[in-house]
Enzyme design. Structure first.
Site, short mmCIF file in Angstrom:
data_model
loop_
_atom_site.label_atom_id
_atom_site.label_comp_id
_atom_site.label_asym_id
_atom_site.label_seq_id
_atom_site.Cartn_x
_atom_site.Cartn_y
_atom_site.Cartn_z
N GLY A 3 -42.88 10.50 -38.52
CA GLY A 3 -43.08 9.46 -39.53
C GLY A 3 -43.45 8.12 -38.93
N GLY B 216 -38.07 14.90 -36.54
CA GLY B 216 -38.70 15.43 -35.33
C GLY B 216 -38.02 14.91 -34.08
NE ARG C 215 -21.44 10.60 -22.46
CZ ARG C 215 -20.38 11.30 -22.86
NH1 ARG C 215 -19.51 10.76 -23.69
NH2 ARG C 215 -20.18 12.52 -22.42
CB ILE C 216 -28.03 9.94 -23.13
CG1 ILE C 216 -28.46 8.55 -22.63
CG2 ILE C 216 -29.23 10.71 -23.70
CD1 ILE C 216 -29.02 7.62 -23.69
CG ASN D 149 -30.44 16.78 -26.44
OD1 ASN D 149 -30.66 17.06 -25.25
ND2 ASN D 149 -30.96 17.45 -27.45
N PRO D 150 -29.86 14.31 -23.38
CG PRO D 150 -28.84 14.21 -21.29
CD PRO D 150 -28.71 14.84 -22.64
CD GLN E 51 -37.45 10.39 -30.28
OE1 GLN E 51 -37.72 9.34 -30.83
NE2 GLN E 51 -38.02 11.52 -30.61
N GLY F 165 -34.82 5.99 -30.20
CA GLY F 165 -36.19 6.32 -30.63
C GLY F 165 -37.21 5.25 -30.33
CD GLU F 166 -37.39 2.41 -34.56
OE1 GLU F 166 -38.08 1.63 -35.22
OE2 GLU F 166 -36.24 2.73 -34.89
#
Ligand code: MOS
Length: 754
Positions: free
Chosen positions: A246, A474, A638-639, A641-642, A648, A714-715
């Protein structure tokens, strides 16, 4: 929270749990749903950008076989306006209901709607509608001068003061600064191009409305449509199971949604309306063009003394979308004197809207470019200049950061990239007959939580289910929810069912602002804890249970098994066994967490940080510029899901290469049309443009955000990257480009020889 062991699903590279559904074509996207009697709708697009409809002749279109109706202002029926509500409700970027008047304010505005038994017939009928306009010259002027606006203006998200931030004496401090920089940076209109086109399928059952739409915010969609059709919210159901990306274009409802709903109402049949790529350039938002003046005052040693950021952005004739270029300006550097102020310029264009990293991406391009230019002016290394001006607190708000590890980002980035080998003179670095340019820039992006609710089940077959009405655009939300559920239930990922994308589920957060992950954590954890308490209660009270007559407080749940805290060695029992003995299919718990986004009085300033290091190659004899290497370091807490996290950031860097070198939406000055409205003429970065991308995450959990310390990712990857690329380009070519994208013509003035 259960003890995390090495087997914890958190922090582990986890392939998408929905991957198999997608690669086998089983995943159903919004426009994949078919229903008996389904009709197809195609809108008629205005071919002027400013004027009025004089006559709308539908005679020929209506006579075509298979056509069910041609709708326009006189026969579409009532569509009400919507207003903003509390929290994330009632948000709509283009507020005017379609067909509300005969005025055309931008090219491509919908003026009629053809509905037919097939898509092809509907398209032919839409093309056969004859519209006569009175036309005036549109204003799509690219030079942006601020309109005369009051000090406080209405925006899509509520009122904003145009003077966004001010401290000290910025004008006087700039005037007396020994070193000054005063430049204007321009970013073009850019259009989101997710591969999945937008489209709505609407159907009515009495006064119940169901809409399939690829929305990044199904609950907001529900509240807007409920208002537009005069329905109680509970009569509207929005379903979005998968989204083919999106980038912000699918955050808020566009006018095609109420059109599909109204057509379905008038005809008593389900109606599907899918936009063309061209339409998405006209009526589904874009990143606003911006013109930003940045003034920096500094000492010869490189200490900033004043920062002035004055920006103007374009908006549509009716709407108030706010491109917040000042998002990061007030806190990114330590500077005693600062002012951030914005202005707006009305244009005959479809309204701009959020596009990946809205505001911060455009704003940081300007401010990070200015800092890079100042570094060159001062002959100070750009990394060093940033270190010299690192703030201790958020000086804009006067509060501490919850967690800021920007200096560690710079340090790790410089080390991994080999920055110390850089020689600052332009054109001074060469390899294999190519000139190299090295540049860098910093990044920041807001971190906060939206309100979220979730439901959690433990079931008698040893599976768990987590339900939350958020969306997976996504980015990997299905997988994150599965990881959280797996952690809490103590079962492997393949024993977890995830339900999202439906307003009949507990209300989940918007998939926006990179905040979905951070927002769902506390709600899912609370729901799971409640389900576990329900399970322990069953264990302690069911006749014949191995824990019958134990006190609830003496029981524990870990790794999917129940035991007596004091006597773990005496035996543990899987939750499925306990449920089966009690003849229960499942126990359930709900959880809820409040929003931190939009809090008036926060104790901490919460943001993610990062930096990019870029190498370009320059081939002067054929004016060929390539991005050759990108190294990005991100401090996002904290990540979880690396693997998905790196994806991303890689995607954002790809988009950043497009932003720096390729992407721009061009409005034709005579008719106001975005003329490059297709993927052949609107160029996005593709594989051939993209070099190796090296992504590193720091790991400083931010417990202000949630128990896991996970902020969004994400951004932020798109913030700052264009400034790093233009800096690298200057280093290679000696050409300073301040209007994106960099064009070959700009570089022909380079005096650097091969
Ligand atoms: Mo992002 S622009 O909040 O989808």
């Amino acid at each position: 929270m259960p003890q995390e062991t090495t087997a914890s699903p958190i922090g582990r590279d986890t392939p998408r749990v929905d991957g198999p559904l997608k690669v086998t074509g089983t995943a159903q996207y919004a426009s994949d749903f078919h229903f008996p009697g389904l009709l197809y709708a195609v809108p008629v697009e205005a071919t002027i950008a400013n004027g009025k409809i004089q006559k709308l002749d539908t005679t020929e279109a209506e006579k075509m076989p298979g056509v069910r109706a041609i709708f326009h202002r006189a026969n579409i029926g009532k569509i009400f306006r919507s207003v903003m509500g509390k929290g994330m409700e009632g948000i709509c970027v283009e507020r005017r209901p379609p067909f509300e008047d005969d005025v055309v304010r931008y090219y491509g505005q919908y003026v009629a709607l053809a509905v037919a038994e097939t898509f092809e017939t509907a398209k032919a009928a839409a093309d056969a509608v004859r519209v006569t306009y009175s036309r005036e010259k549109p204003n799509v002027e690219t030079d942006l001068k601020a309109d005369d606006d009051p000090k406080e203006v209405a925006t899509t998200y509520g009122p904003e003061k145009r003077l966004q931030s001010e401290r000290g004496e910025p004008d006087a401090a700039f005037a007396s600064a020994p070193v000054k920089l005063d430049q204007i940076y321009v970013t073009p209109a850019e259009t989101h191009n997710p591969i999945e086109l937008q489209g709505a399928t609407a159907m009515w059952d009495g006064s119940m409305l169901t809409l399939y739409e690829e929305s990044q915010a199904i609950f907001n969609m529900r509240s807007v449509l409920a208002q537009m059709f005069g329905l109680p919210k509970e009569n509207v159901r929005v379903i979005t199971k998968f989204v083919g990306s999106g980038f912000g274009s699918k955050l808020w409802p566009w006018t095609h949604c109420p059109l599909a709903v109204a057509a379905a109402r008038q005809l008593g049949k389900p109606v599907k309306l899918v936009l063309s790529r061209k339409m998405t350039f006209q009526t589904a938002g874009h990143r606003a063009r911006t013109q930003q003046r940045v003034r920096l005052g500094a000492t010869p040693e490189g200490k900033l003394v004043s920062l002035l950021h004055d920006y103007v952005y374009e908006r549509s004739m009716l709407d108030d979308y706010h491109e917040n270029c000042g998002e990061a300006t007030a806190f990114q550097y330590s500077v005693p004197n600062l002012r951030v102020k914005f202005g707006r310029a009305k244009r005959n264009i479809g309204t701009p809207s959020d596009m990946r990293g809205p505001g911060a991406v455009t704003g940081l391009y300007a401010t990070e470019s200015a800092v890079n230019e100042l570094a060159d002016q001062l002959k100070i290394d750009p990394v060093r200049l940033r270190v010299l001006n690192e703030p201790k607190i958020d000086e804009g708000l006067g509060i501490p950061f919850s967690s800021r590890h920007y200096l560690e980002c710079l340090e790790l980035g410089a080390e991994k990239f080999g920055w110390s080998k850089r020689t600052p003179e332009m054109g001074s670095m060469k390899r294999d007959g190519l000139v190299l340019g090295w540049g860098m820039a910093g990044a920041a992006w807001i971190a906060a939580r939206f309100a979220a609710e979730a439901n959690f089940e433990l079931r008698d077959d040893g599976t768990a289910r987590v339900a939350c009405g958020t969306q997976d655009i996504g980015t990997g939300t299905y997988t994150i929810l599965a990881q959280l559920a797996s952690l809490k239930a103590g079962v492997p990922l393949d024993r977890v069912e995830v339900a999202l994308g439906d307003t009949s589920l507990p209300e989940g957060p918007v998939s926006g602002g990179s905040m979905a992950t951070g927002s769902v954590v506390p709600a899912v954890f609370a729901a799971a804890d409640n389900a576990i308490t329900a399970l322990l209660t069953i264990a302690a009270t069911t006749p014949g249970s191995p824990f019958e007559k134990q006190k609830l407080d003496d029981l524990a749940f870990e790794g999917g098994r129940v035991f007596v805290k004091a006597e773990k060695s005496a035996g543990t029992v899987p939750f499925a066994d306990l449920l089966r003995r009690a003849n229960l299919r499942l126990v359930t718990g709900s959880g809820k967490a409040e929003a931190t986004f939009g809090e008036k009085k926060s104790k901490f300033s919460t943001h993610s940080f990062g930096c990019h290091f870029v190498e370009v190659t320059w081939q002067p004899e054929i004016a060929r510029l390539r991005v050759n290497r990108v190294l990005t370091v991100i401090d996002a807490g904290r990540i979880i899901n690396p693997l998905a996290g790196r994806n991303q950031i890689e995607g954002a860097v790809v988009m950043g290469i497009g932003m720096a070198l390729l992407e721009h939406t061009t409005y034709e000055p005579q008719n106001g049309a975005p003329i490059n409205s297709n993927l052949a003429d609107y160029i996005v970065a593709v594989n051939a443009d993209v070099p190796s991308i090296d992504v590193h995450f720091l790991d400083f959990p931010d417990k202000e955000i949630n128990e896991l310390g996970a902020r969004g990712i994400g951004e932020i990857g798109l913030a700052g990257i264009a400034a790093a690329i233009t800096a690298a380009t200057y280093h290679a070519t000696g050409v300073r480009v301040r209007e994106l994208p960099i064009k070959i013509e700009d570089l022909l003035t380079s005096s650097v020889l091969g």
